[in-house]
Design an enzyme around this catalytic site. Structure first.
Site, PDB file in Angstrom:
ATOM      1  N   GLY A 189       1.514   2.790 -11.914  1.00 26.66           N
ATOM      2  CA  GLY A 189       2.637   3.532 -11.358  1.00 26.66           C
ATOM      3  C   GLY A 189       2.951   4.741 -12.216  1.00 26.66           C
ATOM      4  N   ALA A 190       3.795   5.627 -11.693  1.00 22.06           N
ATOM      5  CA  ALA A 190       4.113   6.856 -12.432  1.00 22.06           C
ATOM      6  C   ALA A 190       5.563   7.280 -12.237  1.00 22.06           C
ATOM      7  CB  ALA A 190       3.170   7.986 -11.996  1.00 22.06           C
ATOM      8  N   GLY A 191       6.407   6.365 -11.777  1.00 23.50           N
ATOM      9  CA  GLY A 191       7.813   6.695 -11.566  1.00 23.50           C
ATOM     10  C   GLY A 191       8.665   6.406 -12.787  1.00 23.50           C
ATOM     11  N   GLY A 192       9.977   6.216 -12.535  1.00 27.48           N
ATOM     12  CA  GLY A 192      10.919   5.995 -13.628  1.00 27.48           C
ATOM     13  C   GLY A 192      10.621   4.767 -14.450  1.00 27.48           C
ATOM     14  N   LYS A 211      17.803   7.779 -11.341  1.00 34.72           N
ATOM     15  CA  LYS A 211      17.831   7.522 -12.784  1.00 34.72           C
ATOM     16  C   LYS A 211      17.617   8.773 -13.631  1.00 34.72           C
ATOM     17  CE  LYS A 211      16.410   2.691 -12.395  1.00 34.72           C
ATOM     18  NZ  LYS A 211      15.469   1.644 -12.826  1.00 34.72           N
TER      19      LYS A 211
END
Length: 750
Positions: free
Chosen positions: A580-583, A507
């Site tokens: 969380g810390a992603g997209g 992404k």
């Protein structure tokens, strides 16, 4: 309760004396019967418009040391009326800007009516309607007295208001709606009312990424007689079926024997509640025009602020000019019907003259219909169609009705045909109309697909393909599972593709492959939807523009807004927790920020990733000069909730599904000390594989404390709606997409 009503008010003559164009800071007043919901709606309006709430009862008590009922008991109704008038005048004089005023008109007098009428001349005064039977239950009195009170009250509130909103009774719609939990029903009321408020000031409150029915594109209107809203529909979900507009057909004969204003207000409210489509109210005059009744009905309908209203030119220029002068931000469509087919070319000079008249009066569109008697009368083949639209500054809609009249063509200034399909009354469905457009090669076939890794679990193809099929679009949606991002060029360069959905892990990495990126996607630094726009350049060369969007944040944002109970409405101190810390965490922070949350905590197993996410948004706020955003990192479930922050009322889990990352999914948990909000909140899970994630299971223990759980399928559908509309430039058939997902889950046995 008593009401004194003057019979000289302009509303009773039909059309308003003002233009309904108000100053942007003009105060808003809500009037109506006790129990109509004025206070609740007033609070919603104050929050949505960021205004001060002025409650007559509280104001009166502040001035006289007791509420109205207590004052009447102590001093009598005659003395109360004097004080009531003084307080009313003070409120309306000193709070003319930046306020929402509620509670006026409890014991309405002629003097109070005059004050409200004067206020309504330059301020929006809303009559809040509610179902008669519900009000009767709330107002304890005899049947005869209630009927007299009802008649007098309606006349009073109509006379001193400029607009009206029908507060649909919870559970009075269809079975599917009555089964909703109470907080969701109230959210539906809030959504509908806020949309109504935006229309008062002409602020476009778009909920769709699709074509404007008045633009140069193929658009469709669902023809819906009022009777369909009074018991003939099996479920109201059916009206949110992919049409661009709903053409509510209102006939004067249908309204005989009942209060027309109440029936029309309820019909418009029901359409707004159950569909995102534009509402066009189409009044069908009687064969022998009753100008007085027609004029009065036009005025009633304009009070509900539909998106558009029709007005017959056969009823005279004076009436047409009044409609245009008092329509506010509602679009006005001039209509004219001739007894013969429009294929009779000898009528062209007259039709052209009528179009010029409509344009000169100030109508936004012109609709001409004729009576077809033979198959050859089909308007699209008429040789003078371009002549009719030439030099027109307004869209011109023309079609034959009757046995052989099926399709209507709208001709706009660019001479591009726009189909405004009459689906119910002519027997032509949206699907059939779209298939006809495709058969004429006016809409080319396209492919769409989802690109990423580990796509065996995705439900997107089932959702999109069901929507394409239901709407008759010549499109297909497939999967493209690839281990290398560079393989995406195969699809971006393919002439047969119209767009690509991008999923993990590409992404952010896909951004360099794009020509343009939407502002939202740039802010989030992630794209999950690529639309392939094909445009002709000035030199005649056809160029492909690869534009990236992010609908992930829209899915999260809609799920938060739709499920956040009114008790947890977002305020200055509201706090969100992002796991969380992603997209998807990037999208969740952006969604929360767009909703007005300014305090966000981030909890992630790997602290360095959480720090990168926080640093990104701190830099974004500073570089873009945005409103402050306060971000805090939680390193462990053992951490106490930060003392300077309120307990979170929004929690979004952005951990990938179990099949993507089992370790990270099972390593995180939500500490009980982070779930101490006294009013609970909303927990949104973005993963749907498995549907019952570990965090959802743990949150079920807190449902009794006010926590509302939203699973990943809801996020998938909400973002899919926006994605469908970006791909097709058509409104999404929302109920079709939801049912397709539900069926896919049943088929998988989840």
């Amino acid at each position: 309760m008593s009401f004194h009503v003057s019979s000289s008010n302009a509303h009773h003559n039909g059309l308003p004396s003002s233009s309904r164009r108000y100053s942007s800071d003009a105060s808003l007043a809500l009037v109506g019967f006790p129990g109509a919901g004025k206070k609740t709606l007033g609070i919603m309006a104050a929050v949505a418009l960021r205004r001060r709430l002025v409650d007559f009862v509280a104001f009166f008590q502040q001035r006289h040391g007791m509420p109205p009922h207590g004052y009447i008991a102590a001093h009598g109704s005659e003395q109360y009326r004097k004080c009531e008038l003084e307080v009313t005048e003070e409120i309306l004089t000193e709070h003319r800007k930046g306020c929402v005023i509620v509670g006026l008109g409890w014991l309405a007098s002629r003097q109070q009516q005059v004050l409200l009428e004067e206020f309504a001349s330059c301020h929006p005064v809303l009559y809040i309607r509610r179902d008669r039977s519900d009000l009767q239950q709330l107002i304890a009195t005899s049947q005869d007295k209630f009927e007299r009170m009802w008649e007098a009250g309606n006349a009073f509130f109509e006379s001193c208001s400029s607009l009206e909103f029908y507060n649909v009774t919870e559970g009075s719609t269809d079975e599917s709606h009555s089964a909703l939990p109470a907080y969701l029903k109230l959210k539906e009321t809030e959504r509908t009312f806020v949309r109504f408020l935006h229309r008062i000031w002409g602020r476009e409150h778009r909920t769709r990424y699709s074509a404007d029915p008045f633009s140069a594109s193929y658009t469709y209107a669902l023809q819906l007689p009022m009777a369909c809203l009074e018991g003939q529909l099996k479920t109201y979900d059916e009206i949110d079926n992919g049409a661009d507009a709903i053409n509510l057909k209102v006939e004067l004969l249908d309204l005989q024997g009942r209060r027309p204003s109440e029936a029309v207000a309820r019909a418009v409210a029901m359409l707004r509640r159950h569909s995102r489509a534009l509402v066009i109210v189409d009044i069908i005059p009687s064969s022998v025009p009753d100008i007085k009744s027609y004029r009065k009905l036009l005025g009633m309908i304009l009070r509900t602020i539909p998106d558009a209203i029709t007005c017959s030119l056969a009823c005279g220029d004076d009436l047409a000019q009044e409609v245009v002068a008092g329509k506010g931000y509602t679009k006005a469509i001039a209509t004219y019907h001739q007894e013969c087919s429009l294929a009779k070319s000898e009528t062209l000079p007259e039709l052209v003259a009528l179009r010029h008249k409509a344009q000169g009066i100030g109508f936004d569109a012109f609709q001409i219909t004729g009576e077809s008697t033979a198959p050859g009368d089909n308007f699209p083949g008429m040789p003078f169609s371009h002549s009719l639209a030439r030099d027109s500054l307004i869209p011109t809609i023309a079609y034959d009705t009757g046995l052989f009249g099926r399709t209507s063509v709208c001709l706009n200034p660019t001479l591009s045909p726009v189909v405004l399909e009459t689906m119910r009354s002519t027997g032509v469905t949206l699907r059939e109309a779209e298939m006809a457009v495709s058969a004429c090669f006016l809409r080319r076939k396209k492919k769409f697909g989802i690109f990423g890794q580990q796509l065996s679990h995705t439900l997107s193809p089932a959702m999109h393909n069901a929507a394409y099929a239901a709407c008759g679009l010549p499109y297909t949606y497939g999967t493209a599972e690839r281990e290398r991002l560079s393989d995406i060029r195969e699809f971006l360069d393919d002439e047969s593709y119209g767009g690509v959905a991008v999923t993990l892990p590409y992404k952010t990495e896909v951004l360099p492959y794009l020509d343009e990126i939407s502002p939202d996607a740039l802010d989030i630094n992630a794209v999950n939807t690529v639309v392939l726009h094909r445009e002709y350049q000035p030199n005649g060369v056809r160029k492909v523009i690869r534009k990236g969007y992010n609908t992930d944040y829209l899915g999260i944002q809609d799920c938060i807004y739709k499920h956040l109970s009114p008790a947890n409405a977002i305020r200055d101190g509201s706090t969100a927790l992002i796991i969380g810390a992603g997209g998807m965490a990037h999208a969740a922070i952006y969604a929360s920020y767009q909703l007005g949350v300014r305090h966000i905590c981030v909890y992630n197993r790997t602290l360095s990733n959480a720090q990168r996410l926080v640093d990104y948004y701190r830099d974004w706020v500073e570089s873009k000069n945005k409103a402050p955003l306060h971000l805090t990192i939680l390193s462990s479930p053992d951490d106490p909730w930060p003392a300077h922050l309120r307990q979170p009322t929004i929690i979004v889990s952005c951990i990938p599904g179990q099949r993507c990352d089992i370790e990270s999914s099972s390593a995180l948990r939500i500490a009980d000390q982070w779930l101490q909000s006294k009013t609970g909140g909303v927990f949104v899970e973005v993963a749907y594989d498995p549907l019952e994630t570990r965090l959802i299971k743990s949150m079920r223990e807190h449902v009794s404390r006010g926590w509302i759980i939203v699973d990943g399928l809801s996020v998938l559908v909400e973002q899919g709606i926006a994605q469908y509309e970006l791909f097709t430039n058509r409104p999404a058939p929302v109920h079709v997409m939801r049912r397709a997902i539900q069926q896919s889950i049943r088929d998988r046995g989840v």
